[in-house]
Design a protein around this motif. Sequence first.
Motif, mmCIF file in Angstrom:
data_model
loop_
_atom_site.group_PDB
_atom_site.id
_atom_site.type_symbol
_atom_site.label_atom_id
_atom_site.label_comp_id
_atom_site.label_asym_id
_atom_site.label_seq_id
_atom_site.Cartn_x
_atom_site.Cartn_y
_atom_site.Cartn_z
ATOM 1 N N MET A 287 -59.672 -35.499 -29.406
ATOM 2 C CA MET A 287 -60.146 -34.455 -29.404
ATOM 3 C C MET A 287 -60.722 -34.728 -27.587
ATOM 4 S SD MET A 287 -61.830 -32.988 -32.270
ATOM 5 C CE MET A 287 -60.808 -33.231 -33.310
ATOM 6 N N PHE A 288 -61.873 -35.584 -27.101
ATOM 7 C CA PHE A 288 -62.191 -35.643 -26.302
ATOM 8 C C PHE A 288 -62.628 -36.010 -25.192
ATOM 9 C CE2 PHE A 288 -64.912 -36.257 -30.083
ATOM 10 C CZ PHE A 288 -66.197 -35.511 -29.845
ATOM 11 N N ASP A 289 -60.727 -35.965 -24.820
ATOM 12 C CA ASP A 289 -59.889 -36.335 -23.514
ATOM 13 C C ASP A 289 -60.452 -35.624 -22.369
ATOM 14 O OD1 ASP A 289 -58.272 -37.897 -21.704
ATOM 15 O OD2 ASP A 289 -56.159 -37.326 -22.939
ATOM 16 N N LEU A 290 -60.521 -36.051 -21.537
ATOM 17 C CA LEU A 290 -60.328 -34.954 -20.501
ATOM 18 C C LEU A 290 -59.523 -35.165 -19.370
ATOM 19 C CD1 LEU A 290 -64.113 -33.728 -19.734
ATOM 20 C CD2 LEU A 290 -63.096 -33.028 -21.124
ATOM 21 N N SER A 291 -58.212 -35.935 -19.809
ATOM 22 C CA SER A 291 -57.040 -36.477 -18.458
ATOM 23 C C SER A 291 -56.750 -34.846 -18.149
ATOM 24 C CB SER A 291 -56.553 -37.488 -19.589
ATOM 25 O OG SER A 291 -56.869 -38.569 -19.226
ATOM 26 N N GLY A 292 -56.514 -34.486 -16.584
ATOM 27 C CA GLY A 292 -55.748 -34.188 -16.815
ATOM 28 C C GLY A 292 -56.843 -32.454 -16.429
ATOM 29 N N LYS A 293 -57.850 -32.523 -16.775
ATOM 30 C CA LYS A 293 -59.020 -31.703 -16.254
ATOM 31 C C LYS A 293 -59.307 -31.914 -14.721
ATOM 32 C CE LYS A 293 -58.068 -29.734 -20.491
ATOM 33 N NZ LYS A 293 -56.996 -28.802 -20.637
ATOM 34 N N VAL A 294 -60.045 -30.625 -14.529
ATOM 35 C CA VAL A 294 -60.625 -30.417 -13.358
ATOM 36 C C VAL A 294 -61.739 -29.814 -13.130
ATOM 37 C CG1 VAL A 294 -60.646 -29.206 -10.753
ATOM 38 C CG2 VAL A 294 -58.122 -30.304 -11.907
ATOM 39 N N ALA A 295 -63.173 -30.277 -12.796
ATOM 40 C CA ALA A 295 -64.401 -30.588 -13.038
ATOM 41 C C ALA A 295 -65.277 -30.090 -12.121
ATOM 42 C CB ALA A 295 -65.279 -31.180 -14.261
ATOM 43 N N ILE A 296 -65.462 -28.639 -11.720
ATOM 44 C CA ILE A 296 -66.921 -29.019 -10.927
ATOM 45 C C ILE A 296 -68.224 -28.433 -11.357
ATOM 46 C CG2 ILE A 296 -67.970 -26.771 -9.352
ATOM 47 C CD1 ILE A 296 -64.992 -25.429 -9.481
ATOM 48 N N VAL A 297 -69.331 -29.545 -10.643
ATOM 49 C CA VAL A 297 -70.001 -29.782 -11.033
ATOM 50 C C VAL A 297 -71.323 -29.451 -9.854
ATOM 51 C CG1 VAL A 297 -72.089 -31.432 -12.107
ATOM 52 C CG2 VAL A 297 -69.530 -31.734 -12.296
ATOM 53 N N THR A 298 -72.105 -28.380 -9.875
ATOM 54 C CA THR A 298 -73.187 -28.213 -8.811
ATOM 55 C C THR A 298 -74.119 -28.789 -8.962
ATOM 56 O OG1 THR A 298 -74.125 -26.032 -10.456
ATOM 57 C CG2 THR A 298 -71.940 -25.437 -9.080
ATOM 58 N N GLY A 299 -74.965 -29.253 -7.716
ATOM 59 C CA GLY A 299 -75.528 -30.098 -7.828
ATOM 60 C C GLY A 299 -75.153 -31.679 -7.918
ATOM 61 N N GLY A 300 -74.279 -32.473 -8.145
ATOM 62 C CA GLY A 300 -73.253 -33.490 -8.847
ATOM 63 C C GLY A 300 -74.092 -34.467 -7.818
ATOM 64 N N ASN A 301 -74.896 -34.557 -6.998
ATOM 65 C CA ASN A 301 -74.463 -35.391 -6.585
ATOM 66 C C ASN A 301 -75.595 -36.109 -6.589
ATOM 67 O OD1 ASN A 301 -76.583 -33.766 -5.035
ATOM 68 N ND2 ASN A 301 -75.876 -33.530 -3.161
ATOM 69 N N GLY A 302 -76.732 -35.908 -7.061
ATOM 70 C CA GLY A 302 -77.991 -36.902 -8.273
ATOM 71 C C GLY A 302 -78.476 -36.851 -9.106
ATOM 72 N N GLY A 303 -79.129 -37.677 -9.741
ATOM 73 C CA GLY A 303 -79.872 -36.604 -10.839
ATOM 74 C C GLY A 303 -78.753 -36.548 -12.191
ATOM 75 N N ILE A 304 -79.554 -35.478 -12.564
ATOM 76 C CA ILE A 304 -78.282 -35.495 -14.325
ATOM 77 C C ILE A 304 -76.973 -34.880 -13.620
ATOM 78 C CG2 ILE A 304 -78.730 -33.064 -15.678
ATOM 79 C CD1 ILE A 304 -81.411 -33.421 -16.013
ATOM 80 N N GLY A 305 -77.194 -34.015 -12.336
ATOM 81 C CA GLY A 305 -75.569 -33.484 -12.182
ATOM 82 C C GLY A 305 -74.657 -34.637 -12.000
ATOM 83 N N LEU A 306 -75.202 -36.290 -11.246
ATOM 84 C CA LEU A 306 -73.950 -37.206 -11.422
ATOM 85 C C LEU A 306 -74.078 -38.283 -12.918
ATOM 86 C CD1 LEU A 306 -72.505 -38.629 -9.453
ATOM 87 C CD2 LEU A 306 -74.553 -40.271 -8.613
ATOM 88 N N GLY A 307 -75.229 -37.857 -13.539
ATOM 89 C CA GLY A 307 -75.302 -38.482 -14.517
ATOM 90 C C GLY A 307 -74.023 -37.907 -15.406
ATOM 91 N N ILE A 308 -74.173 -36.907 -15.398
ATOM 92 C CA ILE A 308 -72.399 -35.732 -16.032
ATOM 93 C C ILE A 308 -71.197 -35.847 -15.536
ATOM 94 C CG2 ILE A 308 -72.419 -33.214 -16.417
ATOM 95 C CD1 ILE A 308 -74.557 -32.801 -16.556
ATOM 96 N N ALA A 309 -71.393 -36.041 -13.767
ATOM 97 C CA ALA A 309 -69.974 -36.210 -13.582
ATOM 98 C C ALA A 309 -70.138 -36.974 -13.685
ATOM 99 C CB ALA A 309 -70.280 -35.894 -12.053
ATOM 100 N N ARG A 310 -70.535 -38.504 -14.091
ATOM 101 C CA ARG A 310 -69.985 -39.986 -14.339
ATOM 102 C C ARG A 310 -69.436 -40.119 -15.814
ATOM 103 N NH1 ARG A 310 -74.128 -42.103 -11.704
ATOM 104 N NH2 ARG A 310 -75.819 -41.279 -12.849
ATOM 105 N N GLY A 311 -70.238 -39.316 -16.781
ATOM 106 C CA GLY A 311 -69.242 -39.052 -17.861
ATOM 107 C C GLY A 311 -67.484 -38.149 -17.903
ATOM 108 N N LEU A 312 -67.909 -37.233 -16.806
ATOM 109 C CA LEU A 312 -67.024 -36.386 -17.532
ATOM 110 C C LEU A 312 -66.006 -36.999 -16.668
ATOM 111 C CD1 LEU A 312 -67.743 -32.797 -15.973
ATOM 112 C CD2 LEU A 312 -67.597 -33.662 -18.623
ATOM 113 N N ALA A 313 -66.461 -37.888 -15.233
ATOM 114 C CA ALA A 313 -64.702 -38.406 -14.939
ATOM 115 C C ALA A 313 -64.645 -40.091 -15.957
ATOM 116 C CB ALA A 313 -65.863 -39.127 -13.754
#
Length: 252
Positions: free
Chosen positions: A1-27
């Motif tokens: 139900m929480f599997d994001l395999s095959g999905k593509v996510a764009i994260v703005t401001g994803g290079n640090g702070g909260i954005g990078l933390g979220i990107a790590r989770g999505l990855a």
Amino acid sequence: MFDLSGKVAIVTGGNGGIGLGIARGLASAGAALMLVGRDAAKTERAVAELAATGATASAAIADVTVEADCRGFAEAALQRHGRIDILVNNAGTNWRKPPQDYSLEEWRALIDANLTSTFLASMAVFPTLQCQRAGKIVNIGSMTSIFGASFAAPYSASKGGVVQFTKACATAWAEHGIQVNAILPGWIDTELTQQGRVQVPGLNERVLARTPAGRWGVPDDLAGTAVYLSSRASDFVTGAAIPVDGGYSSQA
């Protein structure tokens, strides 16, 4: 139900702070990532960090307050990854001082960075999500979306606007299979809030005293909520604004 395999996510401001933390989770949930930022070197370092964990990631250098740049990174995501499933509107900034001390130029810059960017990025990905009849947009608001801060008037206004924009898009785009929700971070330990502790005397002590969890948050604390709102687990959740603040906003 929480599997994001095959999905593509764009994260703005994803290079640090909260954005990078979220990107790590999505990855970690299986998504491929496109990180959007203005600082090329910083963005490439973040991409390298994700790639080192085995994630698929790419960088897009863009100014999210510029419409053409937003269209550009949406097109780049389609070209590099073949699809877009998730947009996290995280890019933003803040300067702290009393309301009367902001210039009109500063007001406009903060509104553009925090609110107009959310509009522009959402409009850039909407045609793809509409065509797919599926998609998730996660907007990053703030606890100041709920209540004011004496030292952050334009920031509070912009983040309040993010929540109302979230609700409007949620109701407009539900018929297209798109869910639009917001996360409201509390006091998260990032470079931006570290500056705040210098600029606002006593801030650290006040935050710790009011937060039931007894600590500042860290960027990875946002990851679980972002994965939930990006996955099919939240297919019947739209227009929500979820505080992730250690209980800060629940205190009187």
